[in-house]
Design a protein around this motif. Sequence first.
Motif, PDB file in Angstrom:
ATOM      1  N   THR A 296       0.829  -1.197   0.000  1.00 50.36           N
ATOM      2  CA  THR A 296       0.000   0.000   0.000  1.00 50.36           C
ATOM      3  C   THR A 296       0.866   1.251   0.000  1.00 50.36           C
ATOM      4  OG1 THR A 296      -0.113   0.210   2.416  1.00 50.36           O
ATOM      5  CG2 THR A 296      -1.754  -1.223   1.352  1.00 50.36           C
ATOM      6  N   MET A 297       0.334   2.323  -0.567  1.00 53.86           N
ATOM      7  CA  MET A 297       1.040   3.613  -0.524  1.00 53.86           C
ATOM      8  C   MET A 297       1.238   4.056   0.919  1.00 53.86           C
ATOM      9  SD  MET A 297       1.882   4.511  -3.546  1.00 53.86           S
ATOM     10  CE  MET A 297       1.437   4.520  -5.291  1.00 53.86           C
ATOM     11  N   GLU A 298       0.284   3.692   1.779  1.00 50.00           N
ATOM     12  CA  GLU A 298       0.400   4.061   3.194  1.00 50.00           C
ATOM     13  C   GLU A 298       1.637   3.421   3.820  1.00 50.00           C
ATOM     14  OE1 GLU A 298      -0.543   6.426   6.109  1.00 50.00           O
ATOM     15  OE2 GLU A 298      -1.902   6.259   4.393  1.00 50.00           O
ATOM     16  N   SER A 299       1.892   2.150   3.486  1.00 42.52           N
ATOM     17  CA  SER A 299       3.087   1.489   4.039  1.00 42.52           C
ATOM     18  C   SER A 299       4.364   2.050   3.429  1.00 42.52           C
ATOM     19  CB  SER A 299       3.012  -0.021   3.788  1.00 42.52           C
ATOM     20  OG  SER A 299       3.108  -0.318   2.403  1.00 42.52           O
ATOM     21  N   ILE A 300       4.292   2.470   2.165  1.00 39.80           N
ATOM     22  CA  ILE A 300       5.462   3.050   1.506  1.00 39.80           C
ATOM     23  C   ILE A 300       5.805   4.406   2.102  1.00 39.80           C
ATOM     24  CG2 ILE A 300       6.258   3.983  -0.714  1.00 39.80           C
ATOM     25  CD1 ILE A 300       4.685   1.712  -2.056  1.00 39.80           C
ATOM     26  N   ARG A 301       4.789   5.086   2.654  1.00 42.54           N
ATOM     27  CA  ARG A 301       5.030   6.404   3.268  1.00 42.54           C
ATOM     28  C   ARG A 301       6.016   6.345   4.431  1.00 42.54           C
ATOM     29  NH1 ARG A 301      -0.488  10.043   3.689  1.00 42.54           N
ATOM     30  NH2 ARG A 301      -0.571  10.635   1.479  1.00 42.54           N
ATOM     31  N   ASP A 302       6.181   5.155   4.983  1.00 44.08           N
ATOM     32  CA  ASP A 302       7.178   5.020   6.048  1.00 44.08           C
ATOM     33  C   ASP A 302       8.583   5.310   5.523  1.00 44.08           C
ATOM     34  OD1 ASP A 302       5.165   4.288   7.744  1.00 44.08           O
ATOM     35  OD2 ASP A 302       5.498   2.130   7.518  1.00 44.08           O
ATOM     36  N   GLN A 303       8.775   5.063   4.208  1.00 41.47           N
ATOM     37  CA  GLN A 303      10.082   5.332   3.591  1.00 41.47           C
ATOM     38  C   GLN A 303      10.080   6.607   2.750  1.00 41.47           C
ATOM     39  OE1 GLN A 303      12.061   1.815   1.788  1.00 41.47           O
ATOM     40  NE2 GLN A 303      10.243   0.672   2.392  1.00 41.47           N
ATOM     41  N   VAL A 304       8.912   6.952   2.213  1.00 47.97           N
ATOM     42  CA  VAL A 304       8.813   8.126   1.332  1.00 47.97           C
ATOM     43  C   VAL A 304       7.705   9.038   1.839  1.00 47.97           C
ATOM     44  CG1 VAL A 304       8.517   8.926  -1.029  1.00 47.97           C
ATOM     45  CG2 VAL A 304       9.524   6.684  -0.618  1.00 47.97           C
ATOM     46  N   GLU A 305       8.082  10.058   2.542  1.00 50.92           N
ATOM     47  CA  GLU A 305       7.092  10.976   3.121  1.00 50.92           C
ATOM     48  C   GLU A 305       6.390  11.769   2.020  1.00 50.92           C
ATOM     49  OE1 GLU A 305       6.868  14.677   6.333  1.00 50.92           O
ATOM     50  OE2 GLU A 305       8.750  13.572   6.021  1.00 50.92           O
TER      51      GLU A 305
END
Length: 287
Positions: free
Chosen positions: A24-33
Motif C-alpha cells: 500500500t502507498m500508506e506502508s510506503i510512506r514510512d520510507q517516502v514521506e
Amino acid sequence: MKLATVVIEGIETAGVIDGGLFYTMESIRDQVEGIPNDLNTFIEQSSEWLPVLAELDLTDAEGVAVESLQFASPIRPNKNIFCIGKNYAAHAREFDGTPPENMIVFTKAPTTVIGHKQPISLHAEVTNELDYEGELAIVIGKKGRAISREEAEDYIFGYTILNDVTARDLQAKHQQFFLGKSLDGSCPIGPWIVTKDEVGDACDLEIETKVNGEVRQSARTSLFLFPIDEIIATLSKGMTLEPGDIIATGTPAGVGKGFKPPRYLKDGDVIEICVESIGTLVNKVQS
C-alpha cells in the motif's frame, strides 16, 4: 511497475505490485514521506514520484499476496472514457465491411467503471444484446493540447486493459453510441496499470478475449488502423488531455454481434481479456 487500487476493510487503497505482493502507498510512506495515497493524484504528480518509487527497496515493507486481493478499478476517471471505434479492419468488416477513413471517437460515462473480478450486470431490463469488447487502454500522464505524433509518447503514463461492454440494441435504437456504451458497470478496467517503460512496444502487443474459456478475439495492436501516437494527436488537436484520462484503443474482430447467429452475453458468462506485457482482466456476468 504495476500500480493498483484494491479494497481493504471496505476502503479503496492504492499501492504497488512487486514480486507477487501488493504494498500500500500508506506502508510506503514510512520510507517516502508525502507520496500520494491515491493513483489519480499519483499519476498527476508522476514526474516527481515515479523516479522515487522506482528506486525504492520494498524488501522490508509488509506486502499482501496478490491472489488474496479484492480489486477496484485502478483509477476513477474524472471525465468520460475516450473510445476509438472500428480500429481494426477485420472488426469493421464484421459489422458493415467498411474500415473507416477517419477516426471514430465516442465516450463512456465514468459511472460505467468497475474493477477486475467485479460483476458485470446483465441489465436485462434494458437490453437483450449485451456484448464484450476486449481492448488495450492508454492512461495519460500529463496535461497537453495540440500534441504532435512525435511527442505523444511523452504524455503516456502507462497502459491497462478495458472491456468496452456494449448494449448493441440500444446502440442501434438511438443511432449513436453513448447510451449503449454507458450502462452502469459496463467498463471493467484493470487489474492494474503498467507503466509504459515496463510495457515496451505497445504498438505490437498480443490481445486475446475468451468467453467461458473459448477464444473469441485474437489479434495484435500492430493491426491498428490508427496507431497510438495518431490517436493522442487527433484527440488533443482542439481538446486538452489531462492526467488520468483513459483512452480505449479499439477492439479486434470476434465480438458477439459478429457471429451468425450473434452470441451475446448471458448470465454466468466469464470474460477474460489478456494483453501481452500487462495481464488478464476477468469479469463475470450476473443478472
